[in-house]
Design an enzyme around this catalytic site. Structure first.
Site, PDB file in Angstrom:
ATOM      1  N   HIS A 135      -3.604  -0.919  -5.601  1.00 40.68           N
ATOM      2  CA  HIS A 135      -4.362   0.273  -6.034  1.00 40.68           C
ATOM      3  C   HIS A 135      -3.505   1.475  -6.478  1.00 40.68           C
ATOM      4  O   HIS A 135      -3.432   2.471  -5.790  1.00 40.68           O
ATOM      5  CB  HIS A 135      -5.350   0.732  -4.969  1.00 40.68           C
ATOM      6  CG  HIS A 135      -4.861   0.643  -3.542  1.00 40.68           C
ATOM      7  ND1 HIS A 135      -3.669   1.161  -3.126  1.00 40.68           N
ATOM      8  CD2 HIS A 135      -5.439   0.081  -2.455  1.00 40.68           C
ATOM      9  CE1 HIS A 135      -3.531   0.935  -1.830  1.00 40.68           C
ATOM     10  NE2 HIS A 135      -4.592   0.280  -1.393  1.00 40.68           N
ATOM     11  N   HIS A 157       0.895  -1.171   0.000  1.00 42.27           N
ATOM     12  CA  HIS A 157       0.000   0.000   0.000  1.00 42.27           C
ATOM     13  C   HIS A 157       0.927   1.213   0.000  1.00 42.27           C
ATOM     14  O   HIS A 157       1.494   1.564   1.034  1.00 42.27           O
ATOM     15  CB  HIS A 157      -0.890  -0.046   1.254  1.00 42.27           C
ATOM     16  CG  HIS A 157      -1.702   1.183   1.493  1.00 42.27           C
ATOM     17  ND1 HIS A 157      -3.075   1.160   1.517  1.00 42.27           N
ATOM     18  CD2 HIS A 157      -1.357   2.473   1.724  1.00 42.27           C
ATOM     19  CE1 HIS A 157      -3.535   2.387   1.751  1.00 42.27           C
ATOM     20  NE2 HIS A 157      -2.511   3.195   1.892  1.00 42.27           N
ATOM     21  N   ASP A 171     -10.502  -3.594  -3.858  1.00 42.45           N
ATOM     22  CA  ASP A 171     -10.328  -2.907  -2.571  1.00 42.45           C
ATOM     23  C   ASP A 171     -11.691  -2.715  -1.898  1.00 42.45           C
ATOM     24  O   ASP A 171     -11.967  -1.677  -1.304  1.00 42.45           O
ATOM     25  CB  ASP A 171      -9.618  -1.557  -2.742  1.00 42.45           C
ATOM     26  CG  ASP A 171      -9.093  -1.018  -1.405  1.00 42.45           C
ATOM     27  OD1 ASP A 171      -9.195  -1.728  -0.389  1.00 42.45           O
ATOM     28  OD2 ASP A 171      -8.589   0.125  -1.398  1.00 42.45           O
TER      29      ASP A 171
END
Lengths: 173, 435, 316
Positions: free
Chosen positions: B228, B175, B301
């Site tokens: 992401h 992340h 997500d």
């Protein structure tokens, strides 16, 4: 729809009201005028001008009553218009309120409250161009241009050249 | 035995297909003869079941927002046959006990493969490596490790993690968020944040970590996955890394393919997500990156939150959006309807590639005889309008409520079981998938 | 006239802003008279919902509402259910049940006022009295009012008036509202700050940006100093109070560079000796006390326009 007063009728009414005001107050030494916008303010100016010509200078102001209306919560808010004090103020004066049409009396009730914010005149008198009746409050005019009996469903529309480009009073059914 | 009649494959063939004992046993050109008990595949597309490498199912700890069972139902409704669940549960999935618990809950739900992701560091606090080996050896056979929600920001810890997982061919899913550059950050830093006065989350806070970790992955010759990706700059960095032959893969979420930061102007926390919605320029770069394969996969997500965590002022709102049930439709809308990708491309990004990265051997396989029967039927010509109250997820925090989207998922076959039939999820008893 | 809510200076058109300022001028005259109280909002309830301490803003709104005869309820976060973790939604629904006609909200979260207005939590008119680092529209209105009052050239609007806003633009709701309103009224606004205290994205604003106070000060008409929070120093927005004060404070030597007719403004509360020297604050050019006074008139005008009529849908 009918014409109630022509331009010359209005002129004559203003002159007569002016004479009556001078007469009633025994001169102009303690006199001030305040017109209620929009048309009452122009009428007050005309009366002021005529009295000044025939008797002597008199102060003239504008009294906005918007903040004192009792129907505020029934309609959309209105812009506040400028209130102008007459030269010399109103304290201890004989104050003549001027408006175009006297109807329910609620405008004048609000005007009396608005005057209370500004000071304490010696007396308050009322001059109107047209009294069409149907009072809802114990209020009367001291000086009336013309009494016009109307039905409650009719309305009286005053046109003044300063604002409406002509002088005219008409009855709208 | 289950028989499907008249379904179309992505290559255009119209076929009949038989499933027996969890595998595809027969495929032949369709006779278009709908016998008793057969599944009518006409006007439907048959594609491999979708694989989501990035889901939050909240169990254990926040069962008020989602459970493994409700999350599995949402996954099935969205056409997924496998999901990977992030480690930020309570307790954190940083040991074999918790990942085995989640794995078992998934088996009991019996609707999709639920594959737990293990934490990189104990308690996600970024300080000490978790027992990744024990998680890899557990029945959950964990191969993906991530502190998602938090960034493994210490470069030395990140280096060690990348090195350590090589022993069991693991992968670190990062992340990417430099914490010091994002203190109290609420939304993308730029023109909109300047105007509406919310603390900014600059694109470079993401790109700085991507750049660093790419170089680390190259240095220690390990596998890195970037969760992401949201910025045009991030796509460029990954393109550069791939050109150099660095083992990096990357994902993009459906919401970052469609939504932009100006939506935050009304301060509705439904648009609050981490990493934040970016600009139109970023959206376009992400779409191009995905079409080109620079970004390897789509991942949802999926982040369920109870209504009180969104029905509030922006700062108080929780980060995250649910996404399992809208993912396929949003990707079709943004990538296929725009002509950027073909259906085979979409099948690659949402099924084949994620299964490959995650190492899920029974998922994302070709529709061929002998292959495990994990596939779905979809109606590509039907449109639907998102109604948050009809979502299968326990939480309703979708940013797409009221939006009309293409493609309806009608049937899901998971390990040969017909788990969703004409939009109805079948009531599976615990453990009924027989493994 | 404005309707509904006042959440941002961008809710105002040039006409509606000038209308509000004209109304405020009339109200200021009346309340300068012997009787400060008008009956206009009798029977209306105004709630001051303050999640952040701001005695100045609260008492300004409170006296504005009271001069119009509204009932005022002060609801401050400290010592109330809010400090026990009650959500904004529950607080709003409580106020709705108590019959609030207007909610004046001060909140540390940007957009809190808009959330209150947009959600169905409460039906009242919402007035933003400062939301996080977003906006403070009545402050901008009172600043515009004060500029018009003091600059002869601004009889009609603020065309050509050069305004410097100096200090922590990044965190300032006063600056955001003033940039929107003053430029809408025709002013030329220059923001003066170190780059650390300017937001990324500021280049899209209709203003000039400068890092150098001395280069800008000579030909401006208005210099508006913003409060600097000392805790910003700990976050390395600037090295020290002394350095900030030296480069961006209004001191005597800068005061002397100002043109004869220029005015000095500050939204308060001031850090004397930091962003503004005591001599500057007390100088004849300073109109800081007028700002406070005008705040009441401007807030009366806002309350009158939002509450003076019938609620939408109930008009005769």
């Amino acid at each position: 729809m009918g014409i109630l007063l022509s331009g010359s009728d209005i002129d004559r009414a203003i002159k007569r009201i002016s004479h009556e005001i001078i007469e009633h107050n025994q001169g102009v030494s303690n006199l001030v005028l305040m017109g209620i916008p929009t048309r009452g303010a122009y009428l007050a100016e005309r009366i002021c001008k005529f009295i000044t010509e025939i008797e002597g200078a008199v102060g003239c102001g504008v009294l906005d009553i918007t903040l004192h209306r009792d129907d505020l919560r029934l309609r959309p808010p209105k812009p506040i218009l400028p209130t102008k004090m007459p030269p010399g103020g109103i304290e201890g004066k004989d104050l003549v309120l001027v408006d175009d049409v006297l109807f329910s009396g609620r405008t004048i009730r609000a005007a009396l409250d608005a005057i209370g914010e500004l000071g304490r005149p010696k007396s308050v008198q009322l001059a109107v161009l047209v009294d069409r009746g149907h009072r809802e409050l114990p209020i009367r005019a001291d000086f009336v241009g013309k009494n016009i009996p109307t039905s409650i469903s009719e309305s009286v529309k005053v046109h003044l050249r300063e604002y409406d480009s002509e002088d005219l009073v008409e009855l709208i059914k | 035995m289950i028989k499907i009649v008249g379904a179309k494959l992505a290559d255009g063939r119209v076929i009949d297909l038989d499933i027996d004992n969890q595998v595809i046993v027969k495929i032949e050109n369709s006779a278009r003869n709908l016998s008793n008990g057969a599944v009518d595949g006409s006007s439907k597309l048959l594609i491999p079941g979708l694989v989501d490498m990035h889901t939050h199912l909240r169990e254990p700890g926040r069962e008020d927002s989602e459970t493994v069972l409700t999350g599995s139902r949402a996954a099935v409704a969205g056409g997924f046959t496998a999901v990977s669940t992030m480690a930020n549960t309570n307790p954190v999935a940083d040991n074999a006990g918790v990942v085995e618990q989640i794995y078992r809950l998934g088996k009991e739900a019996g609707l999709v493969d639920v594959n737990p992701i293990g934490a990189v560091t104990n308690g996600l606090n970024g300080e000490k490596l978790s027992e990744m080996g024990a998680m890899a050896d557990s029945i959950a056979k964990v191969r993906i490790f991530s502190d998602d929600g938090k960034c493994v920001s210490d470069p030395l810890i990140m280096r060690r993690a990348l090195e350590y997982v090589k022993t069991f061919n693991g992968i670190i899913a990062q992340h990417a968020q430099e914490p010091r550059l994002t203190v109290n950050a609420q939304m993308n830093e730029g023109s909109v944040s300047a105007r509406i006065g919310l603390p900014g989350w600059p694109a470079i806070a993401e790109e700085a970590i991507i750049a660093r970790d790419i170089l680390l992955a190259e240095h220690v010759q390990s596998r890195l996955h970037i969760c992401h990706v949201t910025t045009a700059g991030g796509v460029e960095l990954i393109r550069w890394a791939k050109q150099r032959g660095i083992q990096v893969t990357a994902e993009v979420t459906p919401h970052h393919l469609l939504l932009t930061d100006d939506l935050v102007e009304n301060y509705d926390p439904i648009y609050k997500v981490n990493p934040p919605l970016r600009t139109q320029k970023d959206v376009m770069a992400l779409r191009e990156g995905l079409a080109e394969g620079i970004i390897d996969i789509v991942a949802t997500d999926h982040a369920p939150h109870p209504s009180e965590d969104k029905d509030c002022e922006f700062h108080a709102g929780a980060f995250g959006m649910v996404g399992l049930e809208t993912a396929l439709s949003v990707v079709v809308k943004t990538m296929v309807e725009t002509g950027l990708m073909s259906w085979p491309d979409l099948i690659d990004r949402m099924s084949i590639a994620p299964a490959k990265i995650a190492g899920y051997a029974t998922q994302g396989r070709e529709i061929e005889v002998g292959m495990p029967a994990n596939f779905i039927l979809i109606n590509p010509d039907q449109r639907w309008t998102v109604d948050k109250n009809k979502l299968k997820s326990k939480s309703k925090n979708t940013p797409f409520n009221g939006l009309e989207l293409p493609v309806v998922v009608t049937d899901v076959f998971h390990n040969g079981e017909h788990v969703m039939k004409n939009g109805e999820i079948l009531n599976m008893k615990a453990g009924s998938n027989g493994r | 006239m404005i309707t509904g809510h006042l959440l941002s200076a961008s809710d105002l058109t040039k006409e509606s802003a000038l209308g509000l300022l004209a109304t405020a001028k009339e109200l200021a005259q009346i309340t300068d008279g012997p009787n400060k109280k008008l009956p206009t909002l009798r029977g209306k309830t105004v709630v001051n919902l303050f999640f952040e301490d701001s005695t100045r803003t609260r008492i300004s709104f409170e006296s504005a509402a009271k001069r119009l005869s509204a009932d005022v309820i002060n609801f401050s976060a400290k010592g109330s259910s809010v400090s026990k973790g009650e959500s904004l939604k529950d607080t709003a629904q409580t106020l709705q049940a108590m019959g609030a006609d207007a909610v004046v909200i001060r909140h540390s979260s940007s957009g809190a006022a808009k959330r209150l207005a947009d959600t169905q939590w409460i039906q009242a008119a919402v007035i933003n009295a400062g939301d996080g680092t977003h906006e403070h529209p009545t402050q901008a209105l009172l600043d515009a009012f004060t500029i018009k009052q003091h600059l002869k050239s601004s009889e009609k609007d603020l065309s050509g008036v050069k305004v410097l806003i100096v200090g922590d633009i990044l965190h300032s709701r006063v600056a955001r509202s003033n940039v929107i309103l003053l430029t809408k009224l025709g002013a030329k606004v220059t923001l003066v700050a170190p780059p650390t205290l300017l937001p990324v994205g500021v280049n899209d604003w209709p203003v000039k940006i400068s890092y150098n106070f001395d280069e800008e000060i000579e030909d401006c008409d208005v210099v508006m100093m913003l409060r600097i929070q000392l805790e910003r120093m700990n976050d390395s927005f600037f090295p020290s109070a002394q350095e900030y004060s030296k480069r961006y404070g209004l001191n005597t030597s800068r005061l002397q560079k100002l043109s004869k007719s220029a005015i000095v403004m500050h939204p308060g509360p001031m850090n004397r000796g930091l962003e503004i020297s005591a001599e500057s604050a007390d100088d004849l050019k300073s109109v800081i006390i007028d700002q406070v006074k005008n705040g009441v008139a401007v807030r009366m005008a806002v309350l009158y326009e939002l509450l003076g009529g019938a609620p939408i849908g109930e008009q005769r």
